[in-house]
Design an enzyme around this catalytic site. Structure first.
Site, PDB file in Angstrom:
ATOM      1  N   ASP A 426     -54.489 -17.625 -46.826  1.00 63.02           N
ATOM      2  CA  ASP A 426     -53.313 -18.184 -48.085  1.00 63.02           C
ATOM      3  C   ASP A 426     -52.095 -17.341 -47.453  1.00 63.02           C
ATOM      4  O   ASP A 426     -51.950 -16.162 -47.932  1.00 63.02           O
ATOM      5  CB  ASP A 426     -54.058 -17.539 -49.269  1.00 63.02           C
ATOM      6  CG  ASP A 426     -53.503 -17.987 -50.596  1.00 63.02           C
ATOM      7  OD1 ASP A 426     -51.928 -18.127 -50.369  1.00 63.02           O
ATOM      8  OD2 ASP A 426     -53.825 -18.284 -51.671  1.00 63.02           O
ATOM      9  N   HIS A 427     -50.910 -18.058 -47.560  1.00 63.25           N
ATOM     10  CA  HIS A 427     -49.825 -17.561 -47.044  1.00 63.25           C
ATOM     11  C   HIS A 427     -49.110 -16.755 -48.165  1.00 63.25           C
ATOM     12  O   HIS A 427     -48.131 -16.156 -48.096  1.00 63.25           O
ATOM     13  CB  HIS A 427     -48.901 -18.674 -46.611  1.00 63.25           C
ATOM     14  CG  HIS A 427     -47.807 -18.198 -45.501  1.00 63.25           C
ATOM     15  ND1 HIS A 427     -47.554 -16.777 -45.324  1.00 63.25           N
ATOM     16  CD2 HIS A 427     -47.304 -18.602 -44.439  1.00 63.25           C
ATOM     17  CE1 HIS A 427     -46.776 -16.603 -44.595  1.00 63.25           C
ATOM     18  NE2 HIS A 427     -46.610 -17.676 -43.652  1.00 63.25           N
ATOM     19  N   ARG A 428     -49.620 -16.894 -49.486  1.00 62.18           N
ATOM     20  CA  ARG A 428     -48.967 -16.129 -50.709  1.00 62.18           C
ATOM     21  C   ARG A 428     -49.460 -14.668 -50.457  1.00 62.18           C
ATOM     22  O   ARG A 428     -48.968 -13.887 -51.191  1.00 62.18           O
ATOM     23  CB  ARG A 428     -49.492 -16.839 -52.014  1.00 62.18           C
ATOM     24  CG  ARG A 428     -49.189 -18.233 -52.116  1.00 62.18           C
ATOM     25  CD  ARG A 428     -49.684 -18.931 -53.442  1.00 62.18           C
ATOM     26  NE  ARG A 428     -51.226 -18.967 -53.306  1.00 62.18           N
ATOM     27  CZ  ARG A 428     -51.855 -19.657 -54.256  1.00 62.18           C
ATOM     28  NH1 ARG A 428     -51.489 -19.816 -55.426  1.00 62.18           N
ATOM     29  NH2 ARG A 428     -53.236 -19.768 -53.925  1.00 62.18           N
TER      30      ARG A 428
END
Ligand code: CAO
Length: 454
Positions: A426-428
């Site tokens: 998850d790039h967040r």
């Protein structure tokens, strides 16, 4: 060409409404039913559509103007139409909303069609039912984000929706704390709209009569498939996911696994142990992942939905889910406290849980609490794939079938058993560099487990 006046149509119970948005300007070409302006009463806002296609010559209202049924909105230039050569015919008097503009130099309007549907057929019921106030800029902002104002409460005076309200609502939706009606329809198995993409603002899903092209048979999907499908859709849509692919050299590990299995078979035969527990590559992968999760704790975290995703919850436990293929669909049993268990115990539990999954006997407790998941297609085949993160986890490891490959050792190519790894994250929460380091470290451990001790 003729010019006609476009007036405010029947707006139901509202005596006077305020113009809060102008959606066209002079010179614009509009088509019939296109929205021209947005008006707002103390209870609702609604868009006024155009009854004809044409070019806007003059706007007769401005922002903040009060208008009512019959108020002149704009002058529209429309193409003349002839009635099978019988010459121009005056617009039917029965249509009070469209009358020829008082332009003596223009020819009388030609056989204008009756006005298109009245306002009531264009205004969503939700809007008529009491949409809170919001300024044009806030409405525009909400439209850009796809935020349904009808589902929001405003914090401003008289419940007016502010830009901060729209931002807060968006954050809550992203955190999964709030579901819009559209998302609820998407994730609810079998719900209307669940398969047509309507809630995402996409064009409708193609509906094809397959029987036109050949014989077909319709089979209901299993309950598990429907539920996992809805979860997968939400996770695929809501998580900005990226997948890194890598290879791990498991030549020595596989040799160790094979010899360990031979040893336990021998000891079971000689009566020294209860029965052979088959050690699987997946058990080693679980242990290697635990080591990597300890080194890179973000991968063992979740976004804190309680605080609108403004914090990360780092888990101090290592519960590893593994995807199991069953006749009814995909299930994810969980090995709890994998950090505290040895390879034999993990292999034993995995084989029991996988059997329970296939027999449809897994309890909810056996499928919950995972902090990271592995999906192994190693027993089947393939090279790489892009697994979907199992929310609220933030990463998942996909594993495919290991194959012998020539690997350059600096002097010569050596035949090595290489395991394809696909890490989706998850790039967040995780950056690409950290993900690459996670994969490198995982590969190093799988290459030589003694590194866990370093
Ligand atoms: N490379 C090469 N061979 C592998 C391997 C790998 N990465 N992983 C397993 N194998 C071999 C095993 O050693 C075994 O061989 P032997 O029978 O000769 O010993 C064989 O493949 C079968 O293994 P398995 O799949 O039964 O066992 P497992 O421990 O590897 O996996 C389980 C167990 C439950 C994960 C697996 O059965 C399964 O269901 N996999 C599918 C998961 C899935 O569907 N993922 C996709 C999710 S997204 O839709």
């Amino acid at each position: 060409m003729s010019v006609i006046e476009i007036k405010v149509p029947d707006i139901g119970d509202f005596a006077e409404v305020t113009v809060i948005e102008l959606m066209v300007k002079p010179g614009d070409t509009v088509r019939a039913e296109q929205s021209l302006i947005t008006v707002e009463s103390d209870k609702a806002s609604m868009e006024i559509p155009c009854s004809h296609s044409g070019v806007v010559k003059q706007l007769k209202v401005g922002l903040g103007d009060k208008v009512k049924q019959g108020s002149l909105l704009l002058i529209l230039e429309v193409a003349d139409r002839t009635d099978s050569g019988s010459g121009p015919v005056a617009k039917p008097a029965a249509d009070p909303m469209v009358v020829p503009a008082p332009a003596p130099s223009s020819p009388p309007p030609a056989n204008l069609p009756p006005a298109e549907p009245r306002l009531s057929s264009h205004v969503p019921q939700a809007a008529l039912g009491g949409l809170p106030h919001a300024s044009p800029s806030v409405r525009k902002f909400a439209r850009e984000l796809g935020v349904p104002l009808t589902e929001m409460k405003g914090s401003g005076p008289k419940g007016r929706i502010t830009e901060a309200d729209v931002q807060g609502f968006t954050r809550s939706v992203m955190a999964g704390a709030v579901q819009t009606a559209a998302i609820a329809a998407q994730v609810k198995p079998g719900a209307a709209g669940a398969s047509d993409g309507a809630g995402l603002g996409l064009i409708p899903w193609p509906r094809v009569d397959f029987a036109k092209f050949g014989p077909v048979e319709r089979k209901e999907m299993s309950r598990i498939k429907k539920i996992s499908g809805a979860n997968l859709l939400r996770n695929a849509v809501m998580i900005p996911a990226v997948t890194n692919h890598d290879d791990a050299d498991i030549t020595d590990l596989e040799a160790f696994r094979v010899s360990t299995n031979l040893e336990s078979e021998k000891s079971a035969k000689s009566g020294q142990s209860a029965g052979p527990v088959k050690v699987t590559m997946l058990a080693f992968l679980i242990k290697a992942c635990v080591a990597a999760l300890k080194k890179f704790p973000e991968f063992n975290s979740s976004l804190d939905a309680e605080s609108d995703n403004s914090a990360l919850v780092y888990k101090q436990y290592y519960h590893i889910g593994f995807a199991a293929d069953t006749p009814s669909g995909l299930m994810v049993p969980v090995i709890k406290d994998a950090d505290k268990k040895g390879i034999f115990q993990i292999s034993q539990e995995m084989s029991e849980l996988a059997k329970k999954a296939r027999d449809g006997k897994l309890s909810p407790a056996e499928m919950s609490g995972a902090s990271f998941t592995i999906s192994s297609l190693g027993g089947i085949g393939g090279r790489y794939f892009t697994p979907i993160i199992n929310a609220p986890e933030v990463a998942i490891l996909g594993v495919c079938k290991s194959t012998m490959a020539p690997v350059w050792d600096g002097k010569a190519f050596q035949p090595r058993l290489m395991l394809p790894l696909s890490l989706t994250w998850d790039h967040r929460v995780i950056d690409g560099a950290t993900a690459a380091r996670f994969n490198v470290y995982l590969g190093q451990i799988l290459g030589d487990f003694r590194r866990v001790l370093l």
